[in-house]
Scaffold this motif. Structure first.
Motif, PDB file in Angstrom:
ATOM      1  N   GLU A  30       0.834  -1.204   0.000  1.00 61.16           N
ATOM      2  CA  GLU A  30       0.000   0.000   0.000  1.00 61.16           C
ATOM      3  C   GLU A  30       0.871   1.257   0.000  1.00 61.16           C
ATOM      4  N   LEU A  31       1.949   1.230   0.774  1.00 62.16           N
ATOM      5  CA  LEU A  31       2.840   2.405   0.833  1.00 62.16           C
ATOM      6  C   LEU A  31       3.534   2.638  -0.508  1.00 62.16           C
ATOM      7  N   LEU A  32       4.073   1.580  -1.085  1.00 58.13           N
ATOM      8  CA  LEU A  32       4.808   1.727  -2.351  1.00 58.13           C
ATOM      9  C   LEU A  32       3.875   2.158  -3.476  1.00 58.13           C
ATOM     10  N   ALA A  33       2.667   1.621  -3.493  1.00 56.29           N
ATOM     11  CA  ALA A  33       1.699   2.023  -4.525  1.00 56.29           C
ATOM     12  C   ALA A  33       1.318   3.491  -4.340  1.00 56.29           C
ATOM     13  N   ALA A  34       1.157   3.906  -3.093  1.00 57.39           N
ATOM     14  CA  ALA A  34       0.816   5.314  -2.841  1.00 57.39           C
ATOM     15  C   ALA A  34       1.935   6.239  -3.309  1.00 57.39           C
ATOM     16  N   ARG A  35       3.164   5.718  -3.334  1.00 60.47           N
ATOM     17  CA  ARG A  35       4.290   6.527  -3.817  1.00 60.47           C
ATOM     18  C   ARG A  35       4.551   6.323  -5.306  1.00 60.47           C
ATOM     19  N   GLY A  36       3.644   5.591  -5.986  1.00 60.71           N
ATOM     20  CA  GLY A  36       3.713   5.539  -7.442  1.00 60.71           C
ATOM     21  C   GLY A  36       4.122   4.219  -8.042  1.00 60.71           C
ATOM     22  N   ALA A  51      -7.269  -9.452  -2.151  1.00 58.13           N
ATOM     23  CA  ALA A  51      -8.009  -8.434  -1.393  1.00 58.13           C
ATOM     24  C   ALA A  51      -7.154  -7.180  -1.208  1.00 58.13           C
ATOM     25  N   VAL A  52      -5.856  -7.366  -0.963  1.00 57.81           N
ATOM     26  CA  VAL A  52      -4.968  -6.194  -0.810  1.00 57.81           C
ATOM     27  C   VAL A  52      -4.832  -5.471  -2.146  1.00 57.81           C
ATOM     28  N   ALA A  53      -4.704  -6.236  -3.236  1.00 59.80           N
ATOM     29  CA  ALA A  53      -4.606  -5.621  -4.567  1.00 59.80           C
ATOM     30  C   ALA A  53      -5.879  -4.827  -4.874  1.00 59.80           C
ATOM     31  N   ASP A  54      -7.035  -5.397  -4.534  1.00 60.91           N
ATOM     32  CA  ASP A  54      -8.301  -4.692  -4.791  1.00 60.91           C
ATOM     33  C   ASP A  54      -8.347  -3.378  -4.021  1.00 60.91           C
ATOM     34  N   ARG A  55      -7.864  -3.422  -2.778  1.00 60.60           N
ATOM     35  CA  ARG A  55      -7.862  -2.206  -1.943  1.00 60.60           C
ATOM     36  C   ARG A  55      -6.977  -1.135  -2.582  1.00 60.60           C
ATOM     37  N   ILE A  56      -5.821  -1.553  -3.058  1.00 59.42           N
ATOM     38  CA  ILE A  56      -4.896  -0.589  -3.681  1.00 59.42           C
ATOM     39  C   ILE A  56      -5.512  -0.012  -4.953  1.00 59.42           C
ATOM     40  N   ASN A  57      -6.072  -0.892  -5.777  1.00 60.46           N
ATOM     41  CA  ASN A  57      -6.625  -0.427  -7.062  1.00 60.46           C
ATOM     42  C   ASN A  57      -7.859   0.450  -6.863  1.00 60.46           C
ATOM     43  N   ALA A  58      -8.539   0.264  -5.716  1.00 62.83           N
ATOM     44  CA  ALA A  58      -9.760   1.040  -5.455  1.00 62.83           C
ATOM     45  C   ALA A  58      -9.468   2.459  -4.976  1.00 62.83           C
ATOM     46  N   THR A  59      -8.199   2.776  -4.727  1.00 67.65           N
ATOM     47  CA  THR A  59      -7.903   4.131  -4.237  1.00 67.65           C
ATOM     48  C   THR A  59      -8.192   5.166  -5.309  1.00 67.65           C
ATOM     49  N   ASN A  61      -6.344   6.406  -7.559  1.00 63.12           N
ATOM     50  CA  ASN A  61      -5.257   7.326  -7.913  1.00 63.12           C
ATOM     51  C   ASN A  61      -4.388   6.766  -9.032  1.00 63.12           C
ATOM     52  N   GLY A  62      -4.892   5.747  -9.718  1.00 63.95           N
ATOM     53  CA  GLY A  62      -4.086   5.147 -10.779  1.00 63.95           C
ATOM     54  C   GLY A  62      -3.072   4.160 -10.227  1.00 63.95           C
ATOM     55  N   HIS A  63      -3.145   3.884  -8.937  1.00 65.50           N
ATOM     56  CA  HIS A  63      -2.229   2.911  -8.346  1.00 65.50           C
ATOM     57  C   HIS A  63      -2.552   1.536  -8.904  1.00 65.50           C
ATOM     58  N   ARG A  64      -1.516   0.738  -9.147  1.00 64.32           N
ATOM     59  CA  ARG A  64      -1.749  -0.530  -9.828  1.00 64.32           C
ATOM     60  C   ARG A  64      -1.171  -1.693  -9.034  1.00 64.32           C
ATOM     61  N   ALA A  65      -1.994  -2.719  -8.857  1.00 62.88           N
ATOM     62  CA  ALA A  65      -1.560  -3.904  -8.132  1.00 62.88           C
ATOM     63  C   ALA A  65      -2.182  -5.137  -8.759  1.00 62.88           C
ATOM     64  N   VAL A  66      -1.415  -6.225  -8.826  1.00 56.62           N
ATOM     65  CA  VAL A  66      -1.975  -7.522  -9.184  1.00 56.62           C
ATOM     66  C   VAL A  66      -1.556  -8.516  -8.110  1.00 56.62           C
ATOM     67  N   ALA A  67      -2.328  -9.600  -8.017  1.00 55.46           N
ATOM     68  CA  ALA A  67      -2.060 -10.612  -6.993  1.00 55.46           C
ATOM     69  C   ALA A  67      -1.786 -11.951  -7.659  1.00 55.46           C
ATOM     70  N   LEU A  68      -1.009 -12.783  -6.969  1.00 56.65           N
ATOM     71  CA  LEU A  68      -0.716 -14.122  -7.473  1.00 56.65           C
ATOM     72  C   LEU A  68      -0.546 -15.074  -6.297  1.00 56.65           C
TER      73      LEU A  68
END
Ligand SMILES: NC(=O)c1ccc[n+]([C@@H]2O[C@H](COP(=O)([O-])OP(=O)(O)OC[C@H]3O[C@@H](n4cnc5c(N)ncnc54)[C@H](O)[C@@H]3O)[C@@H](O)[C@H]2O)c1
Length: 259
Positions: A30-36, A51-59, A61-68
């Motif tokens: 979450e911190l790294l995504a918030a910093r770009g 679930a964490v990826a969904d939370r990040i993507n729902a912000t 702000n164009g933050h991008r996360a995928v889960a595996l």
């Protein structure tokens, strides 16, 4: 703004994070995504990582996360994590190798072999395998920064923790050795040594009130840490603010005082 003040900015960087479903991994994502940064959250708990990826993507702000879903003890899974970073986001600039387990509290006289072997498979072999595929990519594409997780237990002994302490000591050796391989080749490798902090592993151990009291008291600050307090160190090491740091041991432990 002076460019020097933007070195913590992670815009354009792609980072893999193991143990990304919970604790330090989720917080760092979450911190790294918030910093770009764009992040790949890899965890044996695939639904938790999603679930964490969904939370990040729902912000929004164009933050991008995928889960595996990844078991770091499995070589093919570690390769798949790096491949997903490259195929989804176009590269890989950093790896936070953080997944770990505490397989139970045993002394040297009664350590079950199975628990010992699982500790090493996840805590040590898992980091080695992640580094292997991260480094193979980074060596060909301009370098990067790798951050491994050990523990105060990586530089000190604790009672009834032979498997955990031994595996966390091995992470320090693995980091130091790998940093030598890559010091002149653009890849930095460092290790973070957290004290006790409020994550899944901690809450499990702290169910025993005597253990909770011990864990707070053993830190000179008289408390355990918050996940963000460790994530901030991880983010610094993954960023361009730490370009002279490699092979280093970075304690974040409320004054525990080792090394
Ligand atoms: N919290 C503390 O007090 C503390 C202190 C020092 C070091 N650490 C280390 O920090 C790291 C992160 O743990 P945490 O404290 O955030 O705990 P946590 O339990 O919240 O998170 C650990 C994550 O690792 C995942 N995981 C476990 N085995 C895995 C495997 N084989 N493959 C992929 N993922 C796997 C779990 O599913 C979980 O999501 C661990 O290496 C731990 O040993 C924790």
């Amino acid at each position: 703004m002076n460019d020097a003040y933007a070195r913590l900015d992670m815009t354009g960087k792609v980072i893999t994070i193991t143990g990304g479903a919970s604790g330090f991994g989720a917080e760092s994502g979450e911190l790294l995504a918030a910093r770009g940064a764009s992040v790949v959250l890899a965890d044996i708990n695939g639904a938790g990582a999603q679930a964490v990826a969904d939370r990040i993507n729902a912000t929004g702000n164009g933050h991008r996360a995928v889960a595996l879903k990844v078991d770091v003890a499995n070589e093919a899974d570690c390769k798949a994590m790096v491949d997903l970073a490259v195929s989804t986001f176009g590269g890989l600039h950093g790896g936070f190798n953080n997944a770990g387990v505490d397989t139970g509290h045993f002394g040297a006289a009664d350590q079950p072999l199975e628990n010992w072997q699982r500790s090493f498979a996840v805590n040590v072999t898992g980091i080695m395998l992640c580094m292997k595929y991260q480094a193979q990519h980074m060596l060909k594409h301009g370098g990067g920064s790798i951050v491994n997780v050990s523990s105060t237990a990586g530089v000190a002994g604790f009672p009834e923790a032979v498997a955990y302490c031994s595996s966390k000591h091995a992470v320090v050796g693995l980091t130091r050795a790998a940093s030598m391989d890559f010091a002149t080749r653009g890849i930095r490798v460092n290790v973070v040594l957290p004290g006790s902090a409020e994550t899944g592993i901690y809450f499990e151990a702290a169910k025993d009130p005597a253990m909770a009291e011990y864990m707070a008291k053993v830190h000179p600050m008289g408390r355990v840490g918050k996940p963000f307090e460790i994530a901030e160190m991880v983010a610094w090491l993954l960023s361009d603010a730490s370009t002279f740091a490699t092979g280093g041991l970075f304690s974040v432990d409320g004054g525990f005082g080792v090394p």
